[in-house]
Design an enzyme around this catalytic site. Structure first.
Site, PDB file in Angstrom:
ATOM      1  N   HIS A  97       1.246  -1.199   0.091  1.00 51.01           N
ATOM      2  CA  HIS A  97      -0.311  -0.096   0.035  1.00 51.01           C
ATOM      3  C   HIS A  97       0.939   1.550  -0.049  1.00 51.01           C
ATOM      4  O   HIS A  97       1.924   1.758   1.040  1.00 51.01           O
ATOM      5  CB  HIS A  97      -1.114   0.238   1.118  1.00 51.01           C
ATOM      6  CG  HIS A  97      -1.535   0.658   1.498  1.00 51.01           C
ATOM      7  ND1 HIS A  97      -1.331   2.301   1.380  1.00 51.01           N
ATOM      8  CD2 HIS A  97      -3.171   1.257   0.931  1.00 51.01           C
ATOM      9  CE1 HIS A  97      -2.933   2.884   1.739  1.00 51.01           C
ATOM     10  NE2 HIS A  97      -3.638   2.059   1.173  1.00 51.01           N
ATOM     11  N   ASP A  98       0.489   1.945  -0.900  1.00 50.04           N
ATOM     12  CA  ASP A  98       1.226   3.482  -1.055  1.00 50.04           C
ATOM     13  C   ASP A  98       3.123   3.380  -1.027  1.00 50.04           C
ATOM     14  O   ASP A  98       3.108   4.559  -0.345  1.00 50.04           O
ATOM     15  CB  ASP A  98       0.922   3.814  -0.662  1.00 50.04           C
ATOM     16  CG  ASP A  98      -0.784   4.485  -1.296  1.00 50.04           C
ATOM     17  OD1 ASP A  98      -1.110   3.755  -2.276  1.00 50.04           O
ATOM     18  OD2 ASP A  98      -1.373   5.403  -0.874  1.00 50.04           O
ATOM     19  N   LYS A 133      -4.426   4.385  -7.514  1.00 49.99           N
ATOM     20  CA  LYS A 133      -5.786   4.524  -5.197  1.00 49.99           C
ATOM     21  C   LYS A 133      -5.962   6.170  -6.025  1.00 49.99           C
ATOM     22  O   LYS A 133      -5.049   6.809  -5.922  1.00 49.99           O
ATOM     23  CB  LYS A 133      -4.816   3.969  -5.109  1.00 49.99           C
ATOM     24  CG  LYS A 133      -5.455   4.001  -3.014  1.00 49.99           C
ATOM     25  CD  LYS A 133      -5.270   3.638  -2.534  1.00 49.99           C
ATOM     26  CE  LYS A 133      -5.343   3.942  -1.247  1.00 49.99           C
ATOM     27  NZ  LYS A 133      -4.762   4.956  -0.507  1.00 49.99           N
TER      28      LYS A 133
END
Length: 331
Positions: free
Chosen positions: A36-37, A123
């Site tokens: 995630h990110d 995202k």
């Protein structure tokens, strides 16, 4: 509205993790790994070369390597740079314009550069399910577990775990493969997740569970009959009833296992197969093995899984050096 400067703090140890409300077990055939990110913009908020970012990158690398080895899909989420106010939405009010339009800030950090077989996903909001193809990807591949790692724990990682729960996807928030603005916010994210929407566990425990699920249950099942024979022989020779410390251990074990299963101790028979009858899974067996190790006995996960009854465990523990705990129990 910009990101804070994050001071160094220690990654949580396994002994510091909150108690999980559920006992889901990671399965290599059901899982997807979400990184995630892990973009330069977000990582730059940490102090390079210090905790927690050093452990964060190392542990995510271990998770990714294991997933590649076992054929588990790996998905990267990343926010786009140079978003318009319309694209940014309400995040503009909380965080400002975010990643700039240049080539550097939006990049996944070099040590975690996606492999050719990995999926890269743009995202747009806190949750990786919002305005993305993540759910479709999981459904197409018949996957219903999501392993979540990356940054930041109390924002995108936690929101993604919550939304996974609301979509009937089991989420695993990897406690030492996420990082946050502070130790306090990191701890808050883990506590909320473990109580409401996910299982929190360490990288090491997750890797062990994935390996165990990939190997299948054949080796454990093949040993069940041998384990039962061993227990029967022990009973015939009165090992259970007369072995030094075994009765006290049996009572203590019954209470410990009942707490893990959230059952009344009196309901669990000493010869019940705790895996087949009571659904005791590998995560909880590993937690017991670790507890016994901390308390001074050298009993492994395999030892417990091969002989999954209270009676057998009492025999195993009776053969180990022990000490009396403050409450009078023997371990």
């Amino acid at each position: 509205m910009a990101l804070p400067v994050i001071k160094s703090y220690a990654m949580p140890a396994e002994s510091e993790l909150p108690v999980n409300k559920v006992a889901w077990t990671p399965d290599a055939k059901r899982a997807v790994l979400l990184i995630h990110d892990m973009q330069q913009y977000f990582v730059d908020a940490f102090t390079a070369g210090e905790s927690p970012v050093v452990e964060l990158i190392d542990h995510i690398g271990q998770l990714r390597a294991k997933c590649h080895e076992l054929g588990i899909p790996v998905v990267y989420s990343a926010q786009p740079g140079g978003q318009t106010p319309e694209q940014r939405g309400l995040q503009l009010d909380f965080w400002g314009t975010g990643i700039n339009g240049g080539p550097t800030q939006k990049q996944i950090i070099e040590p975690l550069t996606p492999a050719p077989q990995d999926t890269f996903m743009t995202k747009w909001r806190y949750s990786a399910f919002q305005k993305t193809e993540l759910l479709d990807l999981m459904q197409e591949q018949g996957r219903d577990q999501l392993i979540v790692c990356g940054i930041y724990a109390h924002i995108g990682c936690l929101m993604t775990s919550c939304e996974a729960f609301m979509k009937d996807i089991q989420a695993f928030l990897v406690a030492d493969a996420v990082a946050d603005f502070s130790a306090e916010k990191h701890r808050m994210a883990l506590t909320y997740a473990s109580e409401r929407c996910a299982v929190t566990l360490t990288t090491g425990r997750l890797l062990e569970s994935l390996d165990a699920s990939a190997e299948g249950s054949d080796s454990v099942g093949a040993n069940f009959s041998e384990a039962r024979s061993h227990t029967a022989a022990a009973m015939e020779s009165d090992e259970i009833s007369t072995g030094s410390g075994a009765p006290a251990r049996l009572d203590a074990l019954r209470v410990q296992v009942a707490e893990l299963l959230q059952e009344e101790p009196a309901l669990i028979g000493e010869h019940d197969d705790l895996i087949e009858i009571w659904g005791l899974d590998s995560i909880r067996i590993m937690s017991l093995a670790e507890r016994f190790r901390v308390e001074g006995t050298e009993v492994t996960f395999v030892d417990l899984a091969e002989q999954p009854t209270l009676a057998s465990w009492a025999v195993l523990l009776s053969a180990q050096p022990h000490r009396v705990m403050p409450n009078g129990d023997y371990f």
